[in-house]
Design an enzyme around this catalytic site. Sequence first.
Site, mmCIF file in Angstrom:
data_model
loop_
_atom_site.group_PDB
_atom_site.id
_atom_site.type_symbol
_atom_site.label_atom_id
_atom_site.label_comp_id
_atom_site.label_asym_id
_atom_site.label_seq_id
_atom_site.Cartn_x
_atom_site.Cartn_y
_atom_site.Cartn_z
ATOM 1 N N TYR A 82 0.832 -1.199 0.000
ATOM 2 C CA TYR A 82 0.000 0.000 0.000
ATOM 3 C C TYR A 82 0.871 1.257 0.000
ATOM 4 O O TYR A 82 0.584 2.230 -0.695
ATOM 5 C CB TYR A 82 -0.937 0.023 1.219
ATOM 6 N N PHE A 134 -7.183 22.457 -23.920
ATOM 7 C CA PHE A 134 -7.437 21.025 -24.080
ATOM 8 C C PHE A 134 -8.662 20.693 -23.227
ATOM 9 O O PHE A 134 -8.848 21.262 -22.152
ATOM 10 C CB PHE A 134 -6.240 20.149 -23.701
ATOM 11 N N THR A 135 -9.446 19.748 -23.709
ATOM 12 C CA THR A 135 -10.761 19.467 -23.120
ATOM 13 C C THR A 135 -10.727 19.239 -21.609
ATOM 14 O O THR A 135 -11.330 19.991 -20.838
ATOM 15 C CB THR A 135 -11.387 18.248 -23.819
ATOM 16 N N ASP A 225 2.045 21.010 -19.800
ATOM 17 C CA ASP A 225 1.330 19.753 -20.023
ATOM 18 C C ASP A 225 2.298 18.909 -20.844
ATOM 19 O O ASP A 225 2.463 19.116 -22.047
ATOM 20 C CB ASP A 225 0.016 19.996 -20.779
ATOM 21 N N LYS A 268 0.285 8.426 -23.100
ATOM 22 C CA LYS A 268 0.702 8.804 -24.462
ATOM 23 C C LYS A 268 2.192 8.514 -24.616
ATOM 24 O O LYS A 268 2.575 7.368 -24.822
ATOM 25 C CB LYS A 268 0.380 10.271 -24.723
ATOM 26 N N ARG A 392 -12.661 16.593 -33.418
ATOM 27 C CA ARG A 392 -11.987 17.630 -32.638
ATOM 28 C C ARG A 392 -12.419 18.970 -33.219
ATOM 29 O O ARG A 392 -11.692 19.614 -33.972
ATOM 30 C CB ARG A 392 -10.464 17.496 -32.704
ATOM 31 N N PHE A 459 -18.279 15.618 -25.821
ATOM 32 C CA PHE A 459 -17.866 14.801 -26.970
ATOM 33 C C PHE A 459 -17.777 13.314 -26.633
ATOM 34 O O PHE A 459 -17.928 12.470 -27.506
ATOM 35 C CB PHE A 459 -16.521 15.298 -27.522
HETATM 36 N N1 PM9 Z 1 -5.889 13.085 -24.310
HETATM 37 C C1 PM9 Z 1 -6.626 12.112 -26.329
HETATM 38 O O1 PM9 Z 1 -7.253 11.234 -26.923
HETATM 39 C C2 PM9 Z 1 -7.585 11.236 -24.167
HETATM 40 C C3 PM9 Z 1 -8.781 11.878 -23.613
HETATM 41 S S1 PM9 Z 1 -9.585 13.132 -24.521
HETATM 42 C C4 PM9 Z 1 -10.230 12.329 -25.815
HETATM 43 O O2 PM9 Z 1 -5.927 12.960 -26.920
HETATM 44 C C5 PM9 Z 1 -3.465 16.293 -23.133
HETATM 45 C C6 PM9 Z 1 -2.694 17.130 -24.073
HETATM 46 C C7 PM9 Z 1 -4.150 15.180 -23.559
HETATM 47 C C8 PM9 Z 1 -4.906 14.406 -22.624
HETATM 48 C C9 PM9 Z 1 -5.690 13.321 -23.030
HETATM 49 C C10 PM9 Z 1 -4.903 14.816 -21.262
HETATM 50 C C11 PM9 Z 1 -5.666 14.062 -20.232
HETATM 51 C C12 PM9 Z 1 -4.199 15.926 -20.901
HETATM 52 N N2 PM9 Z 1 -3.504 16.637 -21.818
HETATM 53 O O3 PM9 Z 1 -6.665 11.137 -20.685
HETATM 54 O O4 PM9 Z 1 -6.671 11.921 -18.355
HETATM 55 O O5 PM9 Z 1 -4.092 14.844 -24.843
HETATM 56 O O6 PM9 Z 1 -4.774 10.591 -19.158
HETATM 57 O O7 PM9 Z 1 -5.043 12.864 -19.959
HETATM 58 C C13 PM9 Z 1 -6.665 12.169 -24.891
HETATM 59 P P1 PM9 Z 1 -5.840 11.558 -19.515
#
Ligand code: PM9
Length: 467
Positions: A82, A134-135, A225, A268, A392, A459
């Site tokens: 843990y 970013f979303t 980011d 990523k 997008r 979306f």
């Molecule tokens: N990006 C992408 O497909 C997955 C979710 S939105 C469709 O591009 C940036 C630049 C991203 C991102 C996720 C996140 C969030 C933050 N910054 O998905 O929570 O491209 O791990 O990261 C997606 P998490």
Amino acid sequence: MNATTDRPARRHRSWAEPWKVKVVEPIRMTTRAERERALLEAGFNTFLLRSEDVYIDLLTDSGTSAMSDSQWAGMMLGDEAYAGSRNFYHLEDAVRRYYGYRHVVPTHQGRGAENILSKVLIKPGDTVPGNMYFTTTRAHQELAGANFVDVIVREAHDPASDLPFKGNVDLAALEALIERVGASRIPYLCLAATVNMAGGQPVSMANIRAVHELARRYGIRVMLDATRAVENAYFIQQREAGFAGRSVAEILREFCSYSDGCTMSGKKDSLVNIGGWLAVNDAALYEEASNLVVLYEGLHTYGGMAGRDMEAMARGIEESVQDDHIRARIGQVEYLGEKLLEAGVPIVRPIGGHAVYLDAKAFYPHLDQEQFPAQALAAYLYEASGVRAMERGIVSAGRDRATGRNHHPALELVRLTIPRRVYTQAHMDVTAEAVIETYEQRASARGLRLVYEPKYLRFFQARFARD
Ligand code: PM9
């Protein structure tokens, strides 16, 4: 002739992936009738399709990478204690070594880190400038009470502009904003590298240095980011004067040194299926973040991840910064993009790091943006070929919080996102053929109408009907 090998000198050498395949996952082509049914059930939203109904899945590069044998071996070495798992310390070492930040707070994925950072730094009424929204990032900033202001260069909104660093911050716009709202109302600048919503476009080293200088003058933090910062570093190596002879790993370290910390989706660049982290240099900020993480994610030495996942990420980080890996990864994206350009398909230029973005406004000039042209295009592409892409554009951009009206982003795009180490050149060929066929049938395309809209990040779960 080449003096050392006695072979005729070649002007161009093709690259190949620096790996070979050990395990395969079968995929299945569906019939058109099956896809039409699936799309109807999914309300014309590719996020709502079942993955088994998809042939080539270019929805996202997030969490879809193929892990290496070393990463899988690392999974077996998961220390699932843990507290104080040895894998956390491996992850912390990898972040310190390759990104250079002092303190690391693990989170279950990127948005977990965004939530913690926003809660720790933002006060209601603050302003957060950034190089395009970013979303998930903007959603967390807004939930914490901030107002996001876009300070990216103008060219980023033009799909046809060939500027090599379309992710750059417009320094004059940033300074004017600081003067207008006051530095004390700007808790940090949010700098994404590369910029996802602009088409995977990079930030130059010169620009981040200048941003750092400007922010320091006003006492404002720069928070990166870093989700695709390795890809950004590769573009600097390829495009910016003075970096050709330096490794991607060195460039990444220098790039991050101009920031005070970062949020990271390890799903990523870091070649894992789940995981993320927040990193900062400031000890007091770390203390607050590691305090808050126990409420939302888990103890500060696992933050929502299993020990085995932290180990896979530690190893993935090291693999991700190898020059031959990143050259092949971005090379594959370029391969697909070049094929589409040759066929005259309108895409965002220059070709991005993680994806090729179709310009839906140029694809379907007869559709109004309120008819969701990019959403419609992603649906037609899936129907024709089983290739899954992502909208997008106006759907992703959501609504203005004050007026309730749709944002109308200049970019109305469909993203063909390439997972890392997953698909072959033949898959890229099939994808290009599918897009070209869809382009040839563009005149008959119809728009969509929104029939269900969720409250947050619409979306992901919105449903549509065809006009
Ligand atoms: N990006 C992408 O497909 C997955 C979710 S939105 C469709 O591009 C940036 C630049 C991203 C991102 C996720 C996140 C969030 C933050 N910054 O998905 O929570 O491209 O791990 O990261 C997606 P998490």
